[in-house]
Design a protein around this motif. Structure first.
Motif, short mmCIF file in Angstrom:
data_model
loop_
_atom_site.label_atom_id
_atom_site.label_comp_id
_atom_site.label_asym_id
_atom_site.label_seq_id
_atom_site.Cartn_x
_atom_site.Cartn_y
_atom_site.Cartn_z
N LEU A 45 0.82 -1.21 0.00
CA LEU A 45 0.00 0.00 0.00
C LEU A 45 0.86 1.26 0.00
O LEU A 45 0.66 2.16 -0.81
CB LEU A 45 -0.94 0.00 1.22
N TRP A 46 1.83 1.33 0.95
CA TRP A 46 2.56 2.58 1.09
C TRP A 46 3.68 2.78 0.07
O TRP A 46 4.01 3.92 -0.27
CB TRP A 46 3.09 2.76 2.52
N THR A 100 -4.04 16.00 4.67
CA THR A 100 -4.29 14.56 4.78
C THR A 100 -3.21 13.84 5.60
O THR A 100 -3.29 12.62 5.80
CB THR A 100 -4.33 13.92 3.38
N LEU A 106 4.32 10.48 5.50
CA LEU A 106 4.52 9.11 5.05
C LEU A 106 5.98 8.65 5.02
O LEU A 106 6.28 7.51 5.38
CB LEU A 106 3.88 8.92 3.67
N VAL A 119 4.40 7.54 -6.05
CA VAL A 119 3.57 8.49 -6.80
C VAL A 119 3.69 9.88 -6.20
O VAL A 119 3.87 10.88 -6.92
CB VAL A 119 2.10 8.03 -6.81
N LEU A 120 3.62 9.98 -4.88
CA LEU A 120 3.70 11.28 -4.22
C LEU A 120 5.08 11.90 -4.41
O LEU A 120 5.20 13.12 -4.56
CB LEU A 120 3.39 11.13 -2.73
N LEU A 163 -0.35 13.13 4.64
CA LEU A 163 0.48 12.29 3.77
C LEU A 163 1.92 12.78 3.69
O LEU A 163 2.80 12.04 3.26
CB LEU A 163 -0.13 12.22 2.37
N LEU A 172 2.19 4.32 -3.17
CA LEU A 172 1.71 5.65 -2.83
C LEU A 172 2.88 6.61 -2.63
O LEU A 172 2.86 7.75 -3.12
CB LEU A 172 0.85 5.59 -1.57
N MET A 173 3.91 6.15 -1.93
CA MET A 173 5.08 6.99 -1.71
C MET A 173 5.77 7.33 -3.02
O MET A 173 6.22 8.47 -3.23
CB MET A 173 6.05 6.30 -0.75
#
Length: 212
Positions: free
Chosen positions: A24-25, A96, A101, A31-32, A98, A28-29
């Motif tokens: 999951l992370w 958020t 993260l 992409v961010l 984020l 996401l990491m």
């Protein structure tokens, strides 16, 4: 969970949770990181000197959410016109949570735990002194904690330290699970997030600001 076995258990649980959630992370990491890198000048990550367990310093990682011209080492909720220092992408990341993260890397490195008192800035002597009263400087700092689900930026230094001390007494697996669950709810609602004040504030040493 303050015995040697309890400390080892907490560390083991942290590693298991982080690795189990990697599918999951990690994406996401990634992409961010690309979005932050393309949206404004400066590095993808922001590093900052923080107090860890036993008042030992380490470098905390965050996604950069502010312009490179922003002041350093003052909590953002104490900055005048904080919005002017925050990038458009950074505003979303901070709302958020984020931006926090990358601290998963700090958890893997053993600098932090998932749950514990939030790492104080190197110049937050008042918060460190208050935590000393409750033994809250003797436990692992965390990505989230009891103070974060109790009001976050809206709490006074004294109240934050008292909440951290309460956690130091109650810390354990099920209490951590409760805090993690409530953190997710607070993150969705952006509860307790405060950005900026009408008058610039400094600590007793006159130190000024950046991302916290």
């Amino acid at each position: 969970m303050r015995s040697a076995n309890g400390k080892n258990m907490k560390r083991t649980v942290d590693i298991i949770f982080v690795l189990a959630a990697a599918p999951l992370w990690l994406p996401l990491m990634a992409v961010l990181a690309v979005i932050v890198g393309l949206s404004s000048d400066g590095g993808v990550f922001f590093t900052q000197k923080r107090f860890g367990r036993g008042k030992k310093f380490f470098h905390l990682y965050k996604f950069r959410s502010m312009y490179t011209t922003a002041p350093r080492d003052t909590p953002t909720h104490l900055l005048t016109n904080a919005d002017a220092h925050i990038t458009p992408v950074g505003r979303f990341l901070r709302k958020t949570s984020l931006d926090e993260l990358p601290q998963i890397l700090n958890i893997l490195a053993g600098d932090m735990s998932i749950v514990g008192p939030r790492p104080a800035l190197w110049n937050q002597d008042d918060l460190i002194a208050e935590r000393d009263k409750y033994g809250a400087n003797d436990i692992p700092v965390g990505l989230t904690g009891l103070a974060q689900i109790s009001g976050r930026d809206e709490l006074s230094i004294e109240t934050k330290a008292a909440r951290d001390g309460e956690y130091a007494k109650k810390m354990g697996f099920f209490f951590d699970m409760k805090i993690i669950f409530l953190t997710a709810i607070r993150a969705i609602s952006a509860s307790g997030v405060k950005e900026g004040v009408s008058v610039m504030k400094c600590d007793k040493n006159g130190n000024g600001g950046d991302e916290v």
